[in-house]
Design an enzyme around this catalytic site. Structure first.
Site, short mmCIF file in Angstrom:
data_model
loop_
_atom_site.label_atom_id
_atom_site.label_comp_id
_atom_site.label_asym_id
_atom_site.label_seq_id
_atom_site.Cartn_x
_atom_site.Cartn_y
_atom_site.Cartn_z
N CYS A 7 0.87 -1.18 0.00
CA CYS A 7 0.00 0.00 0.00
C CYS A 7 0.90 1.23 0.00
O CYS A 7 2.05 1.15 -0.43
CB CYS A 7 -0.97 -0.03 1.19
SG CYS A 7 -0.18 -0.05 2.81
N ASN A 10 2.21 1.41 4.45
CA ASN A 10 2.53 0.13 5.11
C ASN A 10 2.22 0.17 6.61
O ASN A 10 2.89 -0.46 7.41
CB ASN A 10 4.00 -0.27 4.87
CG ASN A 10 4.35 -1.71 5.24
OD1 ASN A 10 5.47 -2.00 5.66
ND2 ASN A 10 3.41 -2.62 5.10
N CYS A 12 -1.49 0.56 7.39
CA CYS A 12 -2.93 0.26 7.49
C CYS A 12 -3.32 -0.95 6.63
O CYS A 12 -3.55 -2.04 7.16
CB CYS A 12 -3.78 1.47 7.07
SG CYS A 12 -3.50 2.95 8.09
N ARG A 13 -3.39 -0.77 5.33
CA ARG A 13 -3.96 -1.81 4.47
C ARG A 13 -3.04 -3.00 4.27
O ARG A 13 -3.45 -4.16 4.47
CB ARG A 13 -4.35 -1.21 3.11
CG ARG A 13 -5.48 -0.21 3.20
CD ARG A 13 -5.60 0.62 1.95
NE ARG A 13 -4.47 1.52 1.78
CZ ARG A 13 -4.25 2.29 0.73
NH1 ARG A 13 -5.09 2.23 -0.29
NH2 ARG A 13 -3.21 3.10 0.67
N SER A 14 -1.79 -2.77 3.84
CA SER A 14 -0.94 -3.93 3.53
C SER A 14 -0.55 -4.75 4.77
O SER A 14 -0.50 -5.98 4.68
CB SER A 14 0.28 -3.55 2.69
OG SER A 14 1.12 -2.64 3.33
N ASP A 124 -7.93 3.77 0.98
CA ASP A 124 -7.07 4.26 2.05
C ASP A 124 -7.95 4.70 3.22
O ASP A 124 -8.76 5.62 3.07
CB ASP A 124 -6.27 5.44 1.49
CG ASP A 124 -5.33 6.05 2.51
OD1 ASP A 124 -5.38 5.65 3.69
OD2 ASP A 124 -4.56 6.93 2.11
P1 4NP Z 1 -1.81 2.72 4.15
O1 4NP Z 1 -2.51 4.05 4.74
O2 4NP Z 1 -1.27 3.10 2.79
O3 4NP Z 1 -2.95 1.77 4.05
O4 4NP Z 1 -0.75 2.32 5.13
C1 4NP Z 1 -1.82 5.28 4.84
C2 4NP Z 1 -1.04 5.53 5.93
C3 4NP Z 1 -0.37 6.72 6.04
C4 4NP Z 1 -0.50 7.67 5.04
C5 4NP Z 1 -1.29 7.41 3.93
C6 4NP Z 1 -1.95 6.22 3.84
N1 4NP Z 1 0.17 8.92 5.15
O5 4NP Z 1 -0.02 9.80 4.28
O6 4NP Z 1 1.00 9.09 6.08
#
Ligand code: 4NP
Length: 156
Positions: A7, A10, A12-14, A124
């Site tokens: 993602c 790294n 939340c989703r992945s 996201d």
């Molecule tokens: P992820 O979610 O891609 O599912 O881990 C996010 C976590 C942090 C951010 C964006 C998306 N950020 O902009 O810090």
């Protein structure tokens, strides 16, 4: 078979897909045949545990997430057989990194969920409310079940 979920951050989703898939693989007795990892296309959260909301959603379903954030690198293209992106934007970033390479396979996670529409993404959840984190877990659970079935076919 080496699988990496990707993602943006790294956190939340992945890591959710990583934890869900690791449990499915262990329950199937396939931990020796299938290894699972995750990474982000961005460098924002290197070394961090998953977001507290992500960990809470997973914990409610009995999955403990302990992965530490890391950034996906070009070297990872040699370390995995299958790289599974959470959304189109991160799939595009992976394709750019891979250039003209034909391996590893780069795919969208929800392409393994037979109930999901073609091109469906794991949105996201980071800037939204708690419901988004529950939804991410549900989407990962359905898609990872399909992914495991797909990989078992490949291993036959
Ligand atoms: P992820 O979610 O891609 O599912 O881990 C996010 C976590 C942090 C951010 C964006 C998306 N950020 O902009 O810090």
């Amino acid at each position: 078979m080496r699988i990496c979920f990707v993602c943006l951050g790294n956190i939340c989703r992945s890591p959710t897909a990583h934890g869900v898939m690791q449990r499915l693989v262990a329950d199937a007795g396939l931990s020796d045949a299938i290894t699972v990892d995750s990474a982000g296309t961005a460098d924002y959260h290197i070394g961090e545990l998953p977001d507290e909301r992500t960990r809470a959603a997973a914990r409610r379903r009995g999955v403990e997430l302990t992965h530490r954030g890391r950034q996906f690198t070009r070297a990872d293209l040699d370390r995995f057989d299958l790289v599974v992106a959470m959304d189109a934007q991160n799939l595009q970033r992976l394709r750019q990194l891979a250039g003209g390479r034909t391996t590893p396979a780069l795919v969208l996670l929800r392409s393994f969920d037979p109930t999901a529409a073609p091109g469906a993404e794991v949105p996201d959840p980071w800037g939204g409310g708690d419901a988004g984190f529950e939804e991410v877990f549900d989407q990962c659970e359905r898609a990872c079940a399909g992914l495991l079935a797909h990989v078992r076919e490949q291993l036959r």
